[in-house]
Design an enzyme around this catalytic site. Structure first.
Site, PDB file in Angstrom:
ATOM      1  N   ASP A 187       1.564  -7.513  -5.054  1.00 20.35           N
ATOM      2  CA  ASP A 187       1.404  -7.140  -6.454  1.00 20.35           C
ATOM      3  C   ASP A 187       2.596  -7.658  -7.243  1.00 20.35           C
ATOM      4  O   ASP A 187       3.615  -8.072  -6.670  1.00 20.35           O
ATOM      5  CB  ASP A 187       1.336  -5.617  -6.602  1.00 20.35           C
ATOM      6  N   ASP A 201      -0.735  -0.422  -4.431  1.00 26.08           N
ATOM      7  CA  ASP A 201      -0.291   0.904  -4.859  1.00 26.08           C
ATOM      8  C   ASP A 201      -1.413   1.776  -5.393  1.00 26.08           C
ATOM      9  O   ASP A 201      -1.257   2.976  -5.534  1.00 26.08           O
ATOM     10  CB  ASP A 201       0.815   0.791  -5.914  1.00 26.08           C
ATOM     11  N   ASP A 244      -6.885  -0.336  -4.074  1.00 21.96           N
ATOM     12  CA  ASP A 244      -6.293  -1.290  -3.136  1.00 21.96           C
ATOM     13  C   ASP A 244      -6.560  -0.906  -1.685  1.00 21.96           C
ATOM     14  O   ASP A 244      -6.274  -1.689  -0.778  1.00 21.96           O
ATOM     15  CB  ASP A 244      -4.773  -1.371  -3.336  1.00 21.96           C
TER      16      ASP A 244
END
Length: 1035
Positions: free
Chosen positions: A460, A761, A765
């Site tokens: 990310d 997070d 996901d």
């Protein structure tokens, strides 16, 4: 339990107590009296319903009670909550079971009688806005009454259980039996004064091996238990004393008001208080995969362990720990997780193969020694035959067989590398402990190993590559960029305050007029709320009083926006507010307002200019957030109505700056040198993503022009599987991606043979985290669902820690290879020396006790010395180790063969030629062989520290464990040779003999240095041999 039990508390009485003070009589809040009156009226209703008699029976059997006292407002130092009621103090006189079954048994009738969620909270001296008092005394009382939020864990193995497990080894049991027989025959033949040495020595040696193994396993078990407790200690958002705060899940108590959002795991049983569109996944409890909507009417119960998948809300805790449904289930689970890791499974196969070789050698040795013994070829130091064929007795035959069998079994014990599993456990435990210090918490052991083989990392952006310290640096109202909010029309500012202050999951708490406000929420929400409070300025409390939230649509990564519907308290007008990714919100706007407050039609030209504003912010690495609103004509009265998001009026943009972490560029460079491709997957605008990727070093100026390096999620989704496979290696940045895009990217990379690590997070996901070879969740911003789906939790959300985890993963594999090389060298040397000596001379140079001592130092001490090395810089300068790569590399075979050949040659020379001339006896010569053999292993431990590098002393001064183990081994060897001569079957050596032994052992260093100059092919030897055989067959 009857409904009355919930109200009166299973025979407990709800007694309002009032203060006798008259000084505050004039300003005692009427609502507190009203609450007390309602409790009394409720009891009268239950009398009329005819249930009090049953309750009275329970009361007679169990006279304990819960007492709710309504104190004067001035007696409490807690400010009133937003629900307009002063907090009440909670006093418990004895244990209470009133609420334990409310959620577990889904007692809706009792829930209604109590007055719903608000009534339950009131009985528990809590409230939606204020929560409980939350001071130490209040929390302690609640824990005493209702218990703590913990579950019983399976009792860990004690030390003596580990000793027992170690002694359960079949070969050690055989040795103990042989020791007992040897002890009996020794005492019978030589008397108790001299006959007990051999048997007792073996007993002590076996118990020493078992004890050392037990100590090691016991300490590692305690370490793993400690790490497991740390991984279970999640933080929960609760309201206490009208303030939102984070507490440990173990500190949640009955009466706590828990704030739930997407991705949270419900920490205890409770009932719904308020919220919007709250949905939970109850599959962990019921097995049903479909989300369940929670509300105050149809489904108010929230069970511990369920996961929030949409919306947000508040619940009041009614049961904790083992009183919950989840706790009851956990109480029945007593099995420990003993599943082996992939590396442990491979090592078990290697151990089994080596063990078979050892057994074969032991059988041959037994046969040879038996034949030589009973033919009279085996002689003692004086040259006398050990077996007299002319005087055959049962005792002589049986004693001889037991002695030979004992030696054969000892060969098996030494040959089987039982230290390999111990080495894996040690290095994993050591690595996990050190990784926690470096902010990487390992949840699954196999992840430690797999990280060493990772070839691609999908990461990310926000918080991982950046600092996650967002701040509003640009502010636009329509097409205008005002210097400050003072230059903006008051009506526009009011709408912006509503959009920023009420369309949020964050909160603003201002304890007084002097202290700065305390702002909670995600980094984005905190940045927007801080800007609204400081710049607009926004009064959060006044805003909540003026506007009531009617409906909420929470932000998710698919829509990339959130919405809220508000009703003005004064006029009743309803307004819909939207906030989210600028281009997404702009696409749904038809009108915009300027700084002067005038509304203008959003034409093609004006839309193009606003899009350029967004692009300029993105190119400057800013995250652009848009605010828009719409007046709702129908008043939003329909319960199932969606918040209208078409024909919106654009209010403005804000640009949030989130700087890159200073260490992230060097971390990505380290990945590149290590042969690991870093791919950034983000939901941000493609221009923002490209700018951040260049700043971090993920792409360079040359890469930017290559096809497929920077791609948007919708482009990737539109490709066929073959097209995705063709481009997946080139992708460095995927912008405006959905969680599904990340999942597909991981799948395609795995199809191409990559070992993939993924950071995540959010709740969405979770599929990608599970699909990846290693899932890494964020410890600060990550949801509990993401953490549960991951293998490693990055405690500081820093990409540099991901690289650290990779370095430790490689270190684990490298340490195991070092120990394999070391132990196999000992195994090969010991087997060859004993076999050749047995065949040629009829006796083994090393006694049973000496072989067990060698087994101890190589299995346990060697594992401790070599399994605790820390990562070196060189580990990240080599390509990743493939998952199918052999455990024993060509370089290891080369080193192993050289050292084993040297040890066999020099020790057999000592066996045949002796040392020290004709005066040296057989016992002294055996002691020399034993001493030289052990010292060879000590010196070879240094060689084993480096498989490829010739400098084996690099960094050795930093590994205190290694130096300590070497020192202890040498010291114990001196004791064995010089002091425990009877026990070890040795003879004291002179200085010259010690010098010779040290000299023989020290030669292994130059041999190790020289042999590493010999190049070996990268391709494994067995593959080369197989390929040659195939070529011969084909020709």
């Amino acid at each position: 339990m009857e409904c009355a039990d919930y109200f009166i508390g299973s025979g407990r009485r709800c007694s309002p107590s009032t203060s006798t003070s008259t000084s505050r009589e004039a300003w005692r809040p009427e609502k507190q009296w009203r609450k007390a009156t309602n409790v009394i009226r409720g009891c009268h209703r239950l009398l009329r319903l005819g249930v009090l008699s049953a309750a009275a029976g329970i009361m007679r059997r169990n006279p304990s009670y819960v007492e709710i006292k309504v104190h004067d407002e001035g007696e409490l130092d807690v400010s009133s909550g937003g629900d307009g009621e002063a907090p009440v103090a909670f006093t418990v006189a004895a244990d209470d079971e009133s609420f334990k079954g409310l959620v577990k048994n889904k007692r809706e009738d009792c829930f209604r009688l109590l007055g719903g969620g608000a009534g339950v909270a009131a009985v528990l001296a809590s409230g939606a806005e204020r929560g409980i008092r939350g001071d130490d005394a209040d929390v302690a009382r609640r824990k005493k009454a209702f218990g703590s939020n913990t579950y019983p864990k399976p009792k860990p193995k004690g030390f003596f259980r580990h000793v027992w497990d170690a002694l359960a080894d079949v070969f050690l049991i055989v040795l103990l039996v042989c020791a007992a027989v040897s002890l009996a025959f020794g005492i019978k033949e030589h008397g108790i004064k001299d006959g007990w040495y051999d048997g007792v020595s073996i007993f002590l040696a076996v118990f020493l091996v078992a004890a050392v193994s037990a100590v090691s396993n016991h300490s590692q078990g305690k370490r793993f238990d400690k790490l497991a407790r740390e991984s279970e200690n999640i933080m929960v958002s609760v309201v206490r004393a009208a303030r939102r705060q984070e507490v440990s899940i173990f500190d949640v108590v009955v009466g706590d008001v828990v704030v739930l959002k997407i991705g949270d795991v419900v920490p205890a049983d409770g009932v719904f208080l308020d919220g919007h569109a709250l949905q939970v996944d109850e599959s962990s409890m019921t097995g049903e995969p479909h989300p369940v909507e929670v509300d105050a009417v149809k489904s108010p119960f929230l069970a511990s362990g369920v996961k929030v998948v949409d919306g947000y809300g508040k619940m009041v805790v009614t049961a904790v720990g083992t009183d919950t449904a989840w706790g009851e289930m956990m109480r029945t689970i007593t099995r420990e997780n003993t599943d082996p890791t992939p590396l442990q499974e491979r090592l078990e196969g290697l151990t089994s193969s080596i063990g078979k070789v050892g057994i074969a050698v032991a059988v041959l040795v037994f046969a040879v020694l038996t034949a030589r013994h009973f033919t009279g070829s085996t002689r003692d130091e004086q040259g006398n035959a050990l077996f007299d064929k002319r005087n055959v007795t049962f005792n002589a035959v049986f004693s001889g067989l037991v002695g030979i069998f004992q030696q054969a079994v000892t060969i098996i014990v030494v040959a089987i590398p039982e230290g390999l599993p111990l080495a894996v456990t040690l290095t994993l435990a050591f690595s996990m402990k050190r990784m926690v210090r470096e902010n990487a918490l390992v949840r699954r052991l196999s992840a430690c190993e797999t990280m060493g083989s990772v070839t691609a990392i999908c990461t990310d952006k926000t918080g991982t590559l950046t600092l996650n310290q967002m701040k509003v640096t640009e502010f636009w109202v329509g097409a205008d960029r005002p210097r400050s909010a003072a230059a903006v029309n008051g009506g526009v500012v009011r709408l912006l305050c509503q959009g920023a202050g009420l369309n949020t999951t964050g909160s603003v708490y201002k304890p007084d007029n002097v202290s700065p406000p305390e702002i909670t929420g995600s980094p984005t929400e905190k940045a927007l709320l801080s800007w609204a409070v400081e710049e607009l300025p926004m009064d959060a409390d006044a805003l909540k009083r003026k506007c009531k939230v009617v409906r909420v649509e929470a932000f998710n990564s698919d829509k990339k926006r959130s919405g809220v519907m508000l009703r003005d308290a004064a006029t009743g007008a309803v307004t819909a507010h939207w906030k989210g990714a600028a281009e997404m919100v702009l696409a749904r706007c038809t009108v915009y307002v300027g700084a002067d407050g005038a509304a203008r039609e959003l034409g093609v030209e004006q839309r193009r200019k606003l899009e350029q504003v967004i692009n300029d912010m993105a190119a400057a690495s800013l995250r652009c957030i848009a605010f828009a609103y719409k007046q709702v004509v129908d008043g939003g009265d329909s319960d199932n109505a969606k918040i209208d998001d078409e024909g919106l009026t654009l209010l403005g943009f804000v640009g949030l700056k989130d700087p890159c972490r200073p260490e992230v560029k060097s971390a990505i460079e380290a990945c590149t040198k290590a042969g690991i491709a870093v791919k950034m997957v983000t939901g941000d605008n493609v221009l923002t993503a490209r700018a951040i990727a260049k700043e971090c070093g993920i792409i360079s100026g040359n890469d930017d022009d290559a096809a497929g390096v920077v791609i948007e999620g919708h482009e990737f989704r539109a490709m066929s599987e073959q097209e995705q496979l063709a481009i997946v290696d080139n992708i460095r940045v995927m912008a405006r991606s959905l969680p599904l895009d990340k999942l597909v990217l991981v799948q395609r990379l795995k199809q191409k043979g990559h070992v993939v690590a993924v950071t995540g997070d959010g709740t969405n996901d979770a599929p990608a985290l599970k699909e990846a070879d290693v899932g890494l969740s964020m410890g600060v911003q990550g949801t509990e669902v993401a953490k549960e789906s991951s293998d490693i939790v990055i405690l500081n959300d820093n990409f540099d820690t991901v690289v650290t985890a990779t370095r430790w993963g490689r270190c684990v594999y490298n340490n195991i290879q070092k120990f394999i090389q070391f132990q196999l060298t000992v195994n090969v040397a010991a087997l060859v020396i004993n076999f050749v000596s047995a065949v040629t001379t009829g006796r083994m140079p090393l006694t049973t006790v000496q072989l067990l001592w060698v087994n101890l130092i190589m299995d346990t001490m060697g594992a401790l010395a070599l399994a605790t090395d820390t990562p070196t810089a060189g580990l990240m300068r080599r390509p990743p180790i493939g998952r199918a790569a052999p455990l024993i590399s060509n370089a290891m075979w080369r080193n192993l063969a050289a050292q084993a050949a040297y040890q066999v040659a020099v020790l057999l020379a000592l066996q045949y030629r002796g040392f020290g001339g004709a005066g040296a006896g057989e016992r002294a010569n055996g002691t020399m062989i034993f001493n030289a053999f052990v010292l060879c292993q000590v010196f070879n431990e240094f060689n084993a520290r480096e498989i490829e590098r010739r400098n084996v002393f690099a960094g050795v001064h930093r590994n205190r464990m290694f130096l300590g183990i070497v020192a202890v081994t040498v010291a114990l060897q001196v004791v064995m040779v010089e002091l425990l001569t009877k026990f070890a079957g040795t003879e004291r050596l002179g200085w010259g003999q010690w010098g010779a032994c040290v000299g023989i052992a020290a030669v292994s260093w130059p041999i190790g240095w020289a042999v590493k100059c010999i190049p070996v092919p990268e391709r494994p030897f067995h593959e080369i041999i197989t390929a040659r055989r195939r070529r011969r067959r084909s020709t």
